[in-house]
Design an enzyme around this catalytic site. Structure first.
Site, PDB file in Angstrom:
ATOM      1  N   THR A   1      34.406  49.050  55.908  1.00  0.00           N
ATOM      2  CA  THR A   1      33.524  48.064  56.542  1.00  0.00           C
ATOM      3  C   THR A   1      33.398  46.827  55.658  1.00  0.00           C
ATOM      4  O   THR A   1      33.176  46.930  54.458  1.00  0.00           O
ATOM      5  CB  THR A   1      32.140  48.700  56.777  1.00  0.00           C
ATOM      6  OG1 THR A   1      32.310  49.824  57.620  1.00  0.00           O
ATOM      7  CG2 THR A   1      31.195  47.702  57.426  1.00  0.00           C
TER       8      THR A   1
ATOM      9  N   ASN B   1      44.381  36.074  30.465  1.00  0.00           N
ATOM     10  CA  ASN B   1      42.934  36.152  30.355  1.00  0.00           C
ATOM     11  C   ASN B   1      42.449  36.222  28.916  1.00  0.00           C
ATOM     12  O   ASN B   1      41.291  35.980  28.642  1.00  0.00           O
ATOM     13  CB  ASN B   1      42.432  37.385  31.123  1.00  0.00           C
ATOM     14  CG  ASN B   1      43.187  38.632  30.733  1.00  0.00           C
ATOM     15  OD1 ASN B   1      44.421  38.631  30.694  1.00  0.00           O
ATOM     16  ND2 ASN B   1      42.466  39.676  30.413  1.00  0.00           N
TER      17      ASN B   1
ATOM     18  N   GLN C   1      42.725  33.947  36.567  1.00  0.00           N
ATOM     19  CA  GLN C   1      42.183  32.992  35.585  1.00  0.00           C
ATOM     20  C   GLN C   1      42.669  31.570  35.845  1.00  0.00           C
ATOM     21  O   GLN C   1      42.186  30.635  35.205  1.00  0.00           O
ATOM     22  CB  GLN C   1      42.580  33.414  34.162  1.00  0.00           C
ATOM     23  CG  GLN C   1      41.924  34.701  33.687  1.00  0.00           C
ATOM     24  CD  GLN C   1      40.422  34.562  33.448  1.00  0.00           C
ATOM     25  OE1 GLN C   1      39.839  33.475  33.555  1.00  0.00           O
ATOM     26  NE2 GLN C   1      39.769  35.678  33.144  1.00  0.00           N
TER      27      GLN C   1
ATOM     28  N   HIS D   1      34.285  36.662  41.397  1.00  0.00           N
ATOM     29  CA  HIS D   1      33.322  36.452  40.313  1.00  0.00           C
ATOM     30  C   HIS D   1      33.893  35.650  39.158  1.00  0.00           C
ATOM     31  O   HIS D   1      33.182  35.313  38.233  1.00  0.00           O
ATOM     32  CB  HIS D   1      32.743  37.799  39.834  1.00  0.00           C
ATOM     33  CG  HIS D   1      33.674  38.603  38.971  1.00  0.00           C
ATOM     34  ND1 HIS D   1      33.547  38.649  37.604  1.00  0.00           N
ATOM     35  CD2 HIS D   1      34.733  39.376  39.276  1.00  0.00           C
ATOM     36  CE1 HIS D   1      34.487  39.446  37.105  1.00  0.00           C
ATOM     37  NE2 HIS D   1      35.218  39.894  38.106  1.00  0.00           N
TER      38      HIS D   1
ATOM     39  N   SER E   1      39.794  36.922  42.406  1.00  0.00           N
ATOM     40  CA  SER E   1      38.546  37.653  42.278  1.00  0.00           C
ATOM     41  C   SER E   1      37.409  36.655  42.316  1.00  0.00           C
ATOM     42  O   SER E   1      37.413  35.682  41.569  1.00  0.00           O
ATOM     43  CB  SER E   1      38.550  38.388  40.942  1.00  0.00           C
ATOM     44  OG  SER E   1      37.481  39.285  40.909  1.00  0.00           O
TER      45      SER E   1
ATOM     46  N   CYS F   1      37.842  43.567  29.809  1.00  0.00           N
ATOM     47  CA  CYS F   1      38.362  44.812  30.352  1.00  0.00           C
ATOM     48  C   CYS F   1      38.936  45.711  29.275  1.00  0.00           C
ATOM     49  O   CYS F   1      39.194  46.885  29.511  1.00  0.00           O
ATOM     50  CB  CYS F   1      39.433  44.523  31.400  1.00  0.00           C
ATOM     51  SG  CYS F   1      38.777  43.606  32.769  1.00  0.00           S
TER      52      CYS F   1
ATOM     53  N   ALA G   1      40.005  41.554  42.043  1.00  0.00           N
ATOM     54  CA  ALA G   1      41.396  41.369  41.628  1.00  0.00           C
ATOM     55  C   ALA G   1      42.083  42.678  41.274  1.00  0.00           C
ATOM     56  O   ALA G   1      43.272  42.831  41.496  1.00  0.00           O
ATOM     57  CB  ALA G   1      41.462  40.414  40.452  1.00  0.00           C
TER      58      ALA G   1
END
Lengths: 382, 411
Positions: A237, A149, A179, A201, A199, A323, A69
């Site tokens: 890649t 969040n 979220q 995860h 995101s 974060c 994200a």
């Protein structure tokens, strides 16, 4: 040990982990290679993109795979800012955005952009009217997060998108959906959303992978220049195993969304009632916030000490968002919501997932009560 | 705007006399197959028309799907009213009011009384409906000659239809009503457009693709299947014959007739396509040839190449300019796939100066020298893999026991 920090990251779904391991060992070809291994990887990439697009009800060509994200948010905001400088140099966002949006805007400010940071009400949200009123002739982009969040506050992004597109159709609308996805239903098409960040995860997929939806017809300046991957919009890649894993996690999260949300809503209610019964604590999450996040303050106590006391009893929680949790200043989000410095410095975030039971919540509340008592004792002695 | 129905009109086929019902039935079954994607909808065939009951489905996606049906000239989304004047007027007023005011300035009502027992004549209807609409929408003026908006009111015994949009559809003849042909599908821009044009004239097509695996990558083949997939969007499904061409190509190359190699290749391709047509009931070959475009498409080349088949060689693009072909490819959605840069069997051995005026006798002589050619052509037909392509799936027989690359359980 009870993990209650789902807003920071989620344990990967066992099926996702298995899929990643299988794909990683079988299909290591570079999808850009012309030989058979490359071709097979490309087939997987194509299928994964189709699955992601299907879940979000958009076109496969509208999905840009990113590293997560933070990259999606940067790609959307800076990409639009660089692409549309001829329209003006004004952005609108809110005071409660995730650092990957907030700092991105700060960076653009240092490059001569004007940014309006909309203030939030005591529940931590903005209104569509507020957003539309802030639009100027030179506004390029509005970026509003769906679910905060730290507190779980829900911004009315559908209404914001609809009103914005009626009143200012040229202004781009970006939503940080990290979220909200898998917790709240949201139709990108019906909400006037031009760009949407996710995101993997945060919905039981792998870390280091995410996506950015960019509505057809919008061209962004790529942040990563290089190869022609992702239609030249993001070089590098492709990480095929993770991309396949993300597609699977995305699908599972969407399928289980309604059921999981209902379950979490119930647990959240139990938890909120329990916190309200402990006199020293102040609840910061709005009553109708996102079903998986509960945030409260312990004025006069040290948040980090609380966290470690709870950890001793087997509960892993967070002081505000992961974060920002290593910073010692009071929470920018809580201050923006009008909380006192003391409240903003003593926040604890509990974020839940589908594994939790009502019994877990009851035990957690007992541990919380005991931690508060111990803190009070400490202070008494001090 | 919530519409109850769509009205689909036929074009050219209405002149088909006794065969007309066959054409209409073919169009109806095409409509029904596309409607499967929209649960709840139903198609009703009435003489000269098809009605689609939407039953709650949004009109737009259904229209954009049905627009591709060959044999239909136009589609109108329809409001349905009971055949009572006050109901008709009420619905007509709501209908026109729902259209954004800035879109139209003038309008007229065009009444049509199919049910003669209805108490008001077509002429009277224009006033009886137009009056209330006019007073409800003050921004509109009546213009009976060149109205921006024409509200048509068609009174039938049980119900009355109201509509103002007439959306053009694909036209042509319904799918498969003019027989079946084999189409040579390369990865280029032209052949998919030729395929579309053939289908639009009521031909059922099966595609023939020549591959030079392993000199060309599987991506070239994927590309062709993707092109076929776009075409299958117009027909529901398409069969693709994948012909192994490597052996023939290498032995033709060995003859040393560099400038004739394209001519020789094309002749072998037509022979194989002819045999595939015989096997599958095709009565013609379709190619993407456009006169003068490349060496193999000069008149002299076409003459020498075409000599190998008895079947009619249909070349829908033969007189079209490249620019027009490209814009058509963009319109039908094949262009972006066609320009993907993979080697295919035609680009593999391109000589420096291909013959634009090949000599038939020399060509035949070279072929005679290749004792094995007939045998190799048989073998290519024998080893052809046939794949069914539908808009959302490619069904192919897995010849080897290798596991599928894309495993469903991973997603």
């Amino acid at each position: 040990m009870k993990y209650m920090d789902y807003a920071a990251t989620t344990p990967p779904h066992p099926e996702v982990a298995r899929t990643i391991a299988e794909v990683m060992s079988l299909h290591y070809g570079n999808p850009s290679s012309l030989h058979i291994l490359g071709e097979q990887s490309e087939q997987l990439l194509k299928k994964a993109r189709e699955v992601c697009a299907g879940v979000l009800q958009v076109k496969p060509s509208e999905i840009i795979i990113t590293s997560g994200a933070s990259e999606s948010n940067n790609a959307a905001i800076k990409g639009a800012a660089l692409q549309f400088m001829n329209r003006g140099k004004h952005l609108i966002t809110t005071a409660i955005e995730h650092p990957s949006v907030y700092e991105c805007c700060k960076q653009l400010e240092s490059l001569g952009w004007n940014v309006t940071y909309l203030s939030v009400n005591h529940e931590g949200t903005v209104t569509p009217e507020q957003v539309c009123a802030a639009v100027q002739d030179d506004t390029v982009l509005v970026s509003v997060m769906h679910v905060n969040n730290e507190t779980g506050s829900i911004n009315p992004v559908q209404e914001i998108g609809k009103q914005l597109k009626v009143q200012h159709p040229r202004v781009l609308f970006h939503v940080d959906g990290v979220q909200g996805f898998g917790k709240l239903p949201l139709s990108l098409q019906a909400s006037g959303i031009d760009m949407y960040s996710l995101s993997a995860h945060k919905f039981r997929g792998p870390k280091g992978i995410g996506l950015l939806y960019v509505r057809e017809g919008i061209k962004l300046q790529p942040l990563l220049a290089g190869g022609s991957q992702e239609g030249g919009r993001r070089a590098g890649t492709e990480n095929i195993p993770y991309i396949v894993g993300m597609a699977k996690a995305l699908r599972l999260a969407k399928e289980e969304q309604a059921q999981v949300a209902e379950r979490l809503r119930h647990l959240r209610k139990v938890l909120i009632d329990g916190i309200a019964a402990i006199p020293k604590l102040v609840l910061n999450s709005p009553p109708d916030g996102a079903p998986h996040i509960i945030h409260f303050s312990c004025p006069g106590m040290k948040a980090e000490a609380m966290l470690h006391m709870l950890e001793e009893d087997g509960f892993l929680v967070s002081t505000r968002s992961a974060c920002s949790s290593k910073k010692s200043e009071p929470s920018r989000i809580l201050l923006a919501m009008g909380k006192s410095v003391e409240e903003a410095s003593s926040g604890i975030r509990v974020s839940l997932g589908e594994e939790h039971t009502e019994q877990d919540i009851q035990q957690f509340l007992a541990a919380l009560q005991s931690a508060v008592t111990r803190q009070e004792d400490l202070k008494g002695r001090g | 705007m919530d519409y109850e129905m769509l009205l689909l009109r036929f074009g050219e086929i209405t002149v088909k006399g006794k065969n007309r019902s066959r054409f209409e039935k073919a169009a109806l079954s095409h409509v029904k197959s596309l409607l499967r994607a929209f649960p709840g909808t139903e198609a009703i065939h009435e003489y000269g028309r098809i009605y689609v009951r939407l039953n709650g489905q949004a009109a737009d996606p259904v229209i954009s799907s049905l627009k591709n049906i060959f044999g239909l000239t136009s589609i109108s989304p329809v409001k349905v009213s009971p055949s009572k004047l006050e109901d008709i007027v009420e619905i007509a007023v709501d209908f026109v009011k729902s259209i954004p005011a800035d879109k139209y300035k003038t309008f007229k009502v065009h009444g049509r009384r199919v049910f003669k027992g209805f108490p008001h004549s077509s002429q009277e209807m224009n006033h009886l409906v137009g009056g209330p609409v006019l007073s409800a929408c003050p921004h509109l003026k009546v213009d009976v000659h060149h109205p921006d908006l024409e509200l048509r009111v068609e009174v039938r015994e049980r119900v009355t239809y109201l509509f103002c949009e007439v959306i053009p559809a694909a036209g042509g003849f319904p799918l498969g009503t003019n027989g079946k042909a084999m189409m040579l599908l390369s990865g280029g821009i032209d052949s998919p457009v030729a395929g579309y044009s053939a289908m639009r004239r009521g031909l059922e097509i099966e595609c023939v693709h020549f591959h030079s695996y392993p000199y060309t990558s599987k991506k070239a083949e994927e590309k062709v299947l993707e092109l076929a997939q776009v075409l299958s969007g117009f027909s529901g499904r398409i069969k693709v014959h994948l012909v192994p061409f490597t052996d023939i190509q290498t032995s033709l190359a060995k003859t040393g007739q560099d400038n004739l190699i394209i001519t020789l290749m094309r002749r072998s391709m037509l022979r194989i396509a002819t045999k595939l047509a015989e096997k599958n009931g095709g009565l013609a070959l379709v190619t993407g040839d456009s006169l003068g475009q490349v060496a193999s498409q000069t008149l002299a080349s076409m003459n020498v190449i075409g000599k190998v088949t008895d079947l009619p060689l249909l070349r829908p693009l033969v007189m079209m300019d490249k620019e027009d072909i490209i814009s058509m490819a963009k319109r039908i959605g094949t262009y972006d796939i066609s320009i993907l840069p993979y080697e295919d069997c035609c680009t593999l051995f391109v000589p420096k100066s291909p013959a634009t005026n090949p000599n038939l006798r020399i060509v035949e002589h070279v072929e005679k020298e290749l004792a094995d050619l007939d045998h190799m052509i048989e073998a290519a037909v024998e080893n052809t893999e046939s794949v069914i392509v539908k808009p959302h799936v490619i069904i192919r027989k897995n010849q080897k026991d290798e596991p599928e690359v894309v495993q469903e359980q991973w997603f």
